[in-house]
Motif scaffolding. Structure first.
Motif, short mmCIF file in Angstrom:
data_model
loop_
_atom_site.label_atom_id
_atom_site.label_comp_id
_atom_site.label_asym_id
_atom_site.label_seq_id
_atom_site.Cartn_x
_atom_site.Cartn_y
_atom_site.Cartn_z
N ASN A 1 -3.80 1.02 -11.47
CA ASN A 1 -2.46 1.46 -11.83
C ASN A 1 -1.51 1.57 -10.67
OD1 ASN A 1 -3.76 2.61 -14.23
ND2 ASN A 1 -4.43 4.53 -13.38
N CYS A 2 -1.96 1.22 -9.50
CA CYS A 2 -0.95 1.17 -8.49
C CYS A 2 -0.48 -0.47 -8.03
CB CYS A 2 -1.66 1.72 -6.99
SG CYS A 2 -2.11 3.38 -7.33
N CYS A 3 -1.39 -1.28 -8.69
CA CYS A 3 -1.07 -2.72 -8.58
C CYS A 3 0.39 -3.16 -8.82
CB CYS A 3 -1.94 -3.63 -9.53
SG CYS A 3 -3.52 -3.45 -8.96
N THR A 4 1.09 -2.64 -9.48
CA THR A 4 2.38 -2.94 -9.96
C THR A 4 3.27 -2.67 -8.78
OG1 THR A 4 2.35 -2.67 -12.27
CG2 THR A 4 4.64 -2.87 -11.20
N ALA A 5 3.29 -1.43 -8.01
CA ALA A 5 3.82 -1.00 -6.69
C ALA A 5 3.41 -1.78 -5.70
CB ALA A 5 3.67 0.21 -6.54
N LEU A 6 2.08 -2.14 -5.64
CA LEU A 6 1.38 -2.91 -4.51
C LEU A 6 2.09 -4.33 -4.38
CD1 LEU A 6 -0.77 -3.14 -2.33
CD2 LEU A 6 -2.33 -3.52 -4.04
N CYS A 7 1.87 -5.05 -5.60
CA CYS A 7 2.44 -6.38 -5.75
C CYS A 7 4.17 -6.33 -5.49
CB CYS A 7 2.39 -6.99 -6.92
SG CYS A 7 0.74 -7.21 -7.51
N ASN A 8 4.79 -5.36 -5.82
CA ASN A 8 6.31 -5.39 -5.47
C ASN A 8 6.35 -5.17 -4.13
OD1 ASN A 8 9.03 -4.72 -6.36
ND2 ASN A 8 8.67 -2.75 -5.22
N MET A 9 5.56 -4.47 -3.40
CA MET A 9 5.65 -4.20 -1.86
C MET A 9 5.21 -5.68 -1.24
SD MET A 9 3.47 -3.83 0.93
CE MET A 9 1.86 -3.18 0.41
N ILE A 10 4.21 -6.31 -1.82
CA ILE A 10 4.05 -7.82 -1.15
C ILE A 10 5.04 -8.50 -1.14
CG2 ILE A 10 2.27 -9.46 -1.22
CD1 ILE A 10 0.24 -7.48 -2.17
N GLN A 11 5.62 -8.63 -2.40
CA GLN A 11 6.82 -9.63 -2.63
C GLN A 11 7.97 -9.19 -1.91
OE1 GLN A 11 6.83 -9.82 -6.99
NE2 GLN A 11 5.25 -11.49 -7.24
N HIS A 12 8.33 -8.10 -1.77
CA HIS A 12 9.66 -7.65 -1.33
C HIS A 12 9.61 -7.47 0.29
CE1 HIS A 12 10.56 -7.17 -5.63
NE2 HIS A 12 11.70 -7.44 -5.21
N ASN A 13 8.49 -7.14 0.88
CA ASN A 13 8.38 -6.89 2.22
C ASN A 13 8.11 -8.12 2.62
OD1 ASN A 13 7.95 -6.15 4.89
ND2 ASN A 13 7.73 -3.81 4.14
N GLU A 14 8.56 -9.00 3.49
CA GLU A 14 8.17 -10.09 4.26
C GLU A 14 7.82 -9.77 5.73
OE1 GLU A 14 11.44 -12.84 3.85
OE2 GLU A 14 11.22 -13.09 1.65
N ASP A 15 8.02 -8.52 6.12
CA ASP A 15 7.53 -8.24 7.52
C ASP A 15 6.14 -8.01 7.84
OD1 ASP A 15 10.19 -8.75 8.53
OD2 ASP A 15 10.65 -6.83 7.66
N ILE A 16 5.53 -7.35 6.77
CA ILE A 16 4.11 -6.78 6.79
C ILE A 16 3.22 -8.17 7.13
CG2 ILE A 16 2.19 -5.76 5.64
CD1 ILE A 16 4.02 -3.94 4.29
N GLN A 17 2.53 -8.04 8.04
CA GLN A 17 1.47 -8.81 8.57
C GLN A 17 0.05 -8.76 8.11
OE1 GLN A 17 2.94 -11.74 10.26
NE2 GLN A 17 4.91 -10.59 9.73
N GLU A 18 -0.26 -7.49 7.89
CA GLU A 18 -1.72 -7.11 7.67
C GLU A 18 -1.79 -6.15 6.71
OE1 GLU A 18 -3.94 -6.33 11.28
OE2 GLU A 18 -2.75 -7.60 12.48
N LEU A 19 -2.63 -6.11 5.68
CA LEU A 19 -2.79 -5.04 4.72
C LEU A 19 -4.33 -4.86 4.48
CD1 LEU A 19 -1.57 -3.38 2.41
CD2 LEU A 19 -1.60 -5.21 0.76
N TYR A 20 -4.59 -3.57 4.44
CA TYR A 20 -6.07 -3.18 4.35
C TYR A 20 -6.20 -2.52 3.00
CZ TYR A 20 -6.37 -5.13 9.20
OH TYR A 20 -6.23 -5.68 10.17
#
Length: 855
Positions: free
Chosen positions: A219-238
């Motif tokens: 249920n959170c994957c849409t927001a998660l994928c949106n965050m991955i695609q739009h935020n180019e500064d995040i280097q590590e995601l756990y």
């Protein structure tokens, strides 16, 4: 104003932990000389109750002091509440001025509220570590409001609940500086997760986000994928230990195709359940060039999906660390994903599995042995593998011949082809921490590099893979290298290694031997040996004729030309005879015929016997010898004063012919005299010493060539070891006579009855190629490798009197040479000509049985 004594207070409740270092409630300014700090230190644990009451008695006085000096009094006022026992926060006395560490303190909301008040004027703290406390949404909001200037915020293992909304508000603030956010194990609701992911998508300061153990589902994957695609500064995601399945994995991998993520942790989810995401994964790893550390451990991934993603992963060279423990496959030493049928996973594996920590080297011990068989679940990053270049230097390591293989202990000593010799023998591999043993196979012979570290090795190495067979290796020593774990990714996520993961090894393809090709001299090891051509003999004879004094002895030009032509026709036999008798008593390293050996030769040809043409006395022959060698150039060691060299050997026969046939008047010319001498005494004897007969009948053949090619490595080592004594700097290596004799002695040939003192002398001189000038050049004393091969074969022929092929004798002598290199080369297990030896032994046994039956 100075306070006579510091007020002390101890804990009154057992839940509050004290540390053995001063903790201060008030803060002292740099310009103050007085110390009004308040110390939380248990001087007398027995009187804890009295100290507690003493604190409350003096708290009003301390508050007055704080007010007088304009100090922060919020924390002291809160502590004055009778419901809250004093505790140690470590707020004003920290090991690092910009770090607050309150991990595992189990503080509840009351203490956290107090802490929040104390943090209101503490703007210098950049890192907040508040893991494993009892913080709830009531206090978390207050704490987060007080930490807006932080770079790192870790709230792991709390129950902040809706307090994360305050974090979301901080993330969208323009002044937000948080680079690392850890919300692991807070049991957040999905609605809160979606909200904070939306806020993270618009944030430009965050580099590291940890949302592990928060029951995140698809249920959170849409927001998660949106965050991955739009935020180019995040280097590590756990996202460790959540409830993502195959459907969510497909969405995540599609969003990662153009992402800047460097580290992604999806371990201990349920990606193996639901849709088949292998195609999305393969597209991601083919397009994404940024991801370098990826964890898919314990996701119940099926064997079929593993096979699919293993093929796609082969094309990716940027994911350096890949984790796949607990699924239907494992990662090998080169980074390849190897599919295996699903096996039962031990329950303890989930607990002992090491989680990734960015791109940091995690010091962990892997069970290693002197011979590792099929190391699994390898990660170059976490385990700190080091890049090592293994090389073989033909000058320092030893001779090199194709094919050359490397055998490493952590690879079960399986063969690793090093490439062509002429292209440089170098192999770069990633090696795990610890001792790594290794050796080489040099043209089918196992050996160690002499210029690299090596140690004694008492154990045999059985069933070592070499091409398409298994061999047993018996080496007394092994090379080794001690690898220390190291960081291979820098702080900018750039690899500091050159080795790429999932790189295929070089494959050795043996040369196809056409059975129709007939063995010939030009394709053999003997091809560099220069035969005595007519042109070579013309040059040698002309040089000897000009160096001699024959032109002074023969005055008549026609007679002189006739003698020149006759001697030139028979020069090959004259030269070979001289070479034979010069071997009997060399003067040092100089080949020459002494007076005693000359008399032996003259006696063998029966020169003193009287015939109708003439006679000569022994005293006259000795005089002719002395006349020939007299007047030699002084200072030239190549022309010894008491020895006769090649051009003088030619001159002596002219003098003897003159004395025997011309002085008595029987011969009218030197031409007639030398012809009579040749026919009466020299022709038959001189034809016995033809050195070429050995080459044509015994040595220059396919069997000897195959034998020397098979054992060329050991022959190269022999030559290099015994070709150093007289070699000058920059000069090409050569072997001297003394070194050949030393080699025979070290092998132990002098203990054989068949080995005589002249064996090495004859072998050396007869193996040397003909040189035009032996007087002014040292080439006749410098044995090349191809000449050494013939000298070695001549020695093998002389010491073994059995009626067998020369190639068998050469092999037997080579086996004796292994004793010279016990720590470098492994002893062969069987002969290269084993079938032939079996036939010889069988025939010998049959002959013995016949003899026994006759008795």
């Amino acid at each position: 104003m100075k306070i006579r004594k510091k007020a002390n207070v101890t804990r009154s409740l057992p839940k509050i932990t004290f540390q053995n270092q001063p903790r201060f409630i008030t803060q002292k300014n740099d310009e103050e000389e007085l110390d009004f700090s308040f110390e939380l230190y248990p001087e007398n644990p027995i009187s804890a109750k009295q100290e507690f009451y003493r604190f409350h008695k003096t708290i009003e006085r301390i508050q007055e002091q704080n007010k007088f000096y304009n100090r922060n009094d919020n924390l002291m006022s809160s502590l004055s509440s009778p419901q809250i026992p004093p505790g140690s926060f470590g707020l004003f006395s920290r090991q690092k001025n910009d770090v607050l560490n309150l991990n595992h303190m189990k503080y509840g909301d009351k203490y956290m509220v107090i802490l929040a008040k104390g943090l209101q004027k503490q703007n210098d703290i950049k890192e907040f570590h508040l893991n494993d406390n009892r913080m709830t949404q009531m206090s978390s909001s207050e704490i987060i409001k007080s930490t807006r200037g932080a770079f790192k915020l870790s709230l792991q293992k709390n129950k902040i609940g809706s307090g994360c909304l305050e974090i979301g508000n901080s993330l969208v603030n323009r002044d937000c500086k948080i680079q690392s956010l850890n919300l692991e194990d807070n049991k957040l609701k999905e609605s809160l997760i979606v909200d904070i992911l939306d806020r993270i998508a618009d944030n430009r300061s965050l580099k590291i986000v940890n949302l592990s153990k928060n029951n995140i589902s698809n249920n959170c994957c849409t927001a998660l994928c949106n965050m991955i695609q739009h935020n180019e500064d995040i280097q590590e995601l756990y996202l460790h230990f959540n409830r993502l399945n195959g459907n969510g994995a497909t969405m995540i991998f599609n969003s990662l195709q153009k992402s800047n993520l460097k580290v992604l942790d999806l371990s201990q989810n349920s990606l193996g359940i639901g849709l088949d995401w292998s195609n999305s994964f393969n597209q991601m790893v083919s397009m994404n060039k940024e991801l370098i550390h990826f964890d898919l451990s314990f996701n119940r991934i099926s064997y079929q999906i593993t096979c699919n993603i293993a093929e796609g992963l082969k094309k990716n060279k940027t994911i350096i660390g890949f984790h796949y423990t607990g699924n239907s496959g494992y990662v090998d030493t080169k980074g390849f994903l190897i599919p295996i049928e699903k096996e039962e996973i031990e329950q303890t594996q989930h607990q002992i599995a090491q989680r990734i920590q960015g791109c940091q080297y995690i010091k962990q011990k892997r069970l290693r042995s002197y011979r590792d068989n099929n190391i699994k679940d390898c990660c170059w990053i976490c385990e700190g593998w080091r890049q090592v270049e293994f090389q073989w230097n033909p000058i320092n390591s030893g001779p090199a011949n194709d094919p050359m293989f490397l055998h490493l202990s952590y690879l079960n000593y399986d063969d690793l082809y090093m490439g062509k010799v002429d292209q440089g023998l170098k192999v770069q591999r990633m090696v795990p921490p610890g001792l790594c043993y290794y050796f080489f196979t040099n043209d089918d012979i196992q050996c160690v590099a002499q210029d690299q570290l090596h140690k004694r090795w008492p154990l045999p190495l059985n069933n070592v893979r070499l091409l398409d067979k298994k061999v047993n290796v018996r080496l007394n020593q092994l090379n080794y290298i001690n690898i220390q774990g190291t960081q291979i990714i820098d702080k900018y996520y750039m690899p500091i290694i050159n080795v790429q993961p999932r790189q295929e090894d070089l494959i050795y393809i043996p040369e196809v031997v056409d059975n129709k090709i007939i063995w010939t001299f030009p394709i053999s090891l003997f091809k560099d040996w220069k035969k005595d051509t007519e042109e070579m003999l013309d040059k040698c004879f002309s040089n000897d004729w000009n160096l001699s004094r024959i032109t002074k002895l023969i005055k008549d030009e026609n007679d002189r030309n006739a003698c020149y032509e006759f001697l030139r026709q028979n020069y090959q036999q004259i030269k070979d005879t001289y070479k034979h008798f010069a071997c009997l008593s060399p003067i040092g390293d100089v080949w020459a015929i002494s007076s005693l050996i000359n008399l032996q030769l003259l006696s063998q040809i029966k020169l003193t016997e009287m015939n109708e043409r003439g006679t000569i006395k022994q005293q006259d022959m000795e005089l002719k010898y002395l006349a020939t060698i007299s007047g030699t150039e002084k200072g030239n060691y190549r022309k010894p004063e008491r020895g006769m060299v090649r051009f003088q050997f030619l001159e002596m026969w002219i003098r003897i012919a003159e004395d025997k046939y011309i002085r008595n008047g029987n011969a009218k010319s030197f031409e007639e005299a030398i012809k009579w001498l040749w026919e009466d005494h020299l022709k038959e004897e001189f034809n016995k010493y033809n050195s070429q007969i050995f080459r044509d009948t015994r040595y220059w053949n396919e069997q000897c060539d195959l034998c020397m090619k098979y054992y060329k490595t050991i022959l190269d080592s022999l030559y290099l070891r015994y070709s150093v004594k007289k070699v000058k700097p920059g000069q090409k290596p050569f072997m001297s006579l003394q070194e050949l004799q030393d080699m025979c002695s070290h092998i132990g040939l002098n203990q054989l009855d068949t080995y005589g003192p002249n064996t090495s002398l004859f072998a050396f001189n007869k193996a040397m190629m003909t040189q035009v000038d032996e007087v002014n050049q040292d080439r006749i004393f410098q044995m090349s490798f191809v000449e050494f091969l013939e000298a070695f074969s001549r020695i093998a022929e002389d010491i073994d009197i059995r009626p067998i092929g020369l190639h068998l004798k050469i092999e037997q002598l080579i086996w004796k040479c292994y004793n010279l290199f016990p720590d470098i080369y492994a002893q062969p297990n069987q002969s290269y000509f084993q079938n032939e030896w079996d036939q010889i032994n069988k025939q010998q046994q049959s002959d013995e049985d016949i003899i026994d039956n006759s008795y």
